[in-house]
Write a protein that holds these residues in place. Structure first.
Motif, PDB file in Angstrom:
ATOM      1  N   VAL A  52       0.750  -1.280  -0.030  1.00  0.00           N
ATOM      2  CA  VAL A  52       0.361  -0.420  -0.260  1.00  0.00           C
ATOM      3  C   VAL A  52       0.906   1.457  -0.020  1.00  0.00           C
ATOM      4  O   VAL A  52       1.910   0.926   0.484  1.00  0.00           O
ATOM      5  N   ILE A  53       0.296   2.116  -1.087  1.00  0.00           N
ATOM      6  CA  ILE A  53       1.413   3.279  -0.843  1.00  0.00           C
ATOM      7  C   ILE A  53       0.215   4.166  -0.588  1.00  0.00           C
ATOM      8  O   ILE A  53      -1.580   4.439  -1.143  1.00  0.00           O
ATOM      9  N   ILE A  80      -3.723   1.766  -3.453  1.00  0.00           N
ATOM     10  CA  ILE A  80      -2.819   3.711  -3.709  1.00  0.00           C
ATOM     11  C   ILE A  80      -4.098   3.927  -2.756  1.00  0.00           C
ATOM     12  O   ILE A  80      -4.928   3.510  -2.636  1.00  0.00           O
ATOM     13  N   VAL A  81      -3.783   4.197  -1.362  1.00  0.00           N
ATOM     14  CA  VAL A  81      -4.969   5.437  -0.819  1.00  0.00           C
ATOM     15  C   VAL A  81      -4.618   6.971  -0.783  1.00  0.00           C
ATOM     16  O   VAL A  81      -3.367   6.892  -0.506  1.00  0.00           O
ATOM     17  N   GLY A  99      -6.616   5.465 -10.734  1.00  0.00           N
ATOM     18  CA  GLY A  99      -5.909   4.126 -10.372  1.00  0.00           C
ATOM     19  C   GLY A  99      -5.981   4.295  -9.291  1.00  0.00           C
ATOM     20  O   GLY A  99      -6.062   3.061  -8.769  1.00  0.00           O
ATOM     21  N   ALA A 100      -6.080   5.134  -8.232  1.00  0.00           N
ATOM     22  CA  ALA A 100      -6.037   5.050  -6.869  1.00  0.00           C
ATOM     23  C   ALA A 100      -7.326   3.912  -6.323  1.00  0.00           C
ATOM     24  O   ALA A 100      -8.499   3.957  -7.116  1.00  0.00           O
ATOM     25  N   ASP A 101      -7.194   3.498  -4.997  1.00  0.00           N
ATOM     26  CA  ASP A 101      -8.199   2.185  -4.760  1.00  0.00           C
ATOM     27  C   ASP A 101      -8.761   2.851  -3.548  1.00  0.00           C
ATOM     28  O   ASP A 101      -9.715   3.195  -3.474  1.00  0.00           O
ATOM     29  N   ASP A 119      -7.832  -2.282   4.325  1.00  0.00           N
ATOM     30  CA  ASP A 119      -8.947  -2.167   3.340  1.00  0.00           C
ATOM     31  C   ASP A 119      -8.062  -2.081   1.314  1.00  0.00           C
ATOM     32  O   ASP A 119      -9.020  -2.837   1.065  1.00  0.00           O
ATOM     33  N   ALA A 120      -7.286  -1.080   1.925  1.00  0.00           N
ATOM     34  CA  ALA A 120      -6.947  -0.778   0.297  1.00  0.00           C
ATOM     35  C   ALA A 120      -5.911  -2.504   0.039  1.00  0.00           C
ATOM     36  O   ALA A 120      -5.622  -2.982  -0.890  1.00  0.00           O
ATOM     37  N   ALA A 121      -5.539  -3.319   1.412  1.00  0.00           N
ATOM     38  CA  ALA A 121      -4.875  -4.672   1.283  1.00  0.00           C
ATOM     39  C   ALA A 121      -5.159  -5.424   0.409  1.00  0.00           C
ATOM     40  O   ALA A 121      -4.789  -6.077   0.050  1.00  0.00           O
ATOM     41  N   SER A 122      -6.197  -5.416   0.941  1.00  0.00           N
ATOM     42  CA  SER A 122      -7.447  -6.575   1.127  1.00  0.00           C
ATOM     43  C   SER A 122      -8.015  -6.185  -0.339  1.00  0.00           C
ATOM     44  O   SER A 122      -9.218  -7.368  -0.730  1.00  0.00           O
ATOM     45  N   GLY A 123      -7.824  -5.077  -0.936  1.00  0.00           N
ATOM     46  CA  GLY A 123      -8.926  -4.971  -2.213  1.00  0.00           C
ATOM     47  C   GLY A 123     -10.366  -4.603  -2.117  1.00  0.00           C
ATOM     48  O   GLY A 123     -10.967  -4.509  -2.746  1.00  0.00           O
TER      49      GLY A 123
END
Length: 205
Positions: A52-53, A80-81, A99-101, A119-123
């Motif tokens: 994650v970034i 990406i957050v 493409g930001a998550d 949440d970002a890491a888990s998609g």
């Protein structure tokens, strides 16, 4: 289960360190790199390949969009957050399209920061806008707590705040504890980071 690896990108050192402090105290999350510019972020992201970034949008040598485009091309598994300190729907739309998550307000409490990373890491919930707006945070505080918040954010010690407000130092300490709890923070350095982001938002308009 291995830790979620994170790179934090923000050109304001106090804000960046405040975010890192929140992440480093959490179980299951590891800050593997920090950056203050697009160039640093790109170079370090390729070196450590974080899951994650957390990226600011406005940077000295470009924008968070530059980072997003690069990461999407070179590190497709990195999420990406986007950190926001202002309401700019056009910029958020551009980041989302790039493409930001997730989106996360710099004024968010520690729980929101950690949840966004997980949440970002888990998609989960691609494109969700997670934000605790400044007005929502301040509304939780009493008038005296707001005054204490402003003074802590300005870097004053408990003794200095007590002298300025004409109250006991112990009373200041109690107010600070209450402010931290209501804001979901753990240390006064995080309050300073919050205040810095708030001032940056006002300055940028």
């Amino acid at each position: 289960m291995s830790d979620i690896t994170v790179l934090v990108l923000d050109d304001h050192e106090v804000v960046r360190r405040g975010i890192c402090d929140i992440l480093e105290r959490a179980d299951g999350i590891a800050v593997v790199a920090e950056a203050s510019t697009v160039a640093q972020a790109v170079r370090r992201a390729e070196a450590v390949r974080p899951q994650v970034i957390l990226s600011d949008l406005r940077l000295p040598d470009g924008t968070g969009l530059d980072v997003i485009h690069h990461v999407r091309a070179k590190l497709p598994d990195t999420h990406i957050v986007v950190l926001t300190s202002y309401d700019d729907d056009e910029a958020k739309a551009a980041a989302r399209n790039a493409g930001a998550d997730l989106f996360l307000a710099k004024t968010a409490g520690s729980a929101e920061v950690l949840q966004a990373v997980r949440d970002a890491a888990s998609g989960r919930e691609h494109g969700q806008h997670i934000a605790v707006h400044e007005d929502d945070v301040v509304a939780r505080l009493t008038p005296m707590e707001r005054r204490v918040l402003d003074l802590v954010g300005a870097g004053l010690s408990n003794r200095e705040i007590a002298e300025k407000l004409g109250i006991a130092e112990k009373t200041v300490k109690n107010h600070v504890t209450s402010v931290l709890a209501k804001m979901g923070l753990q240390r006064r350095t995080q309050v300073v980071a919050w205040a810095t982001a708030r001032r940056a938002q006002s300055f940028r308009g």
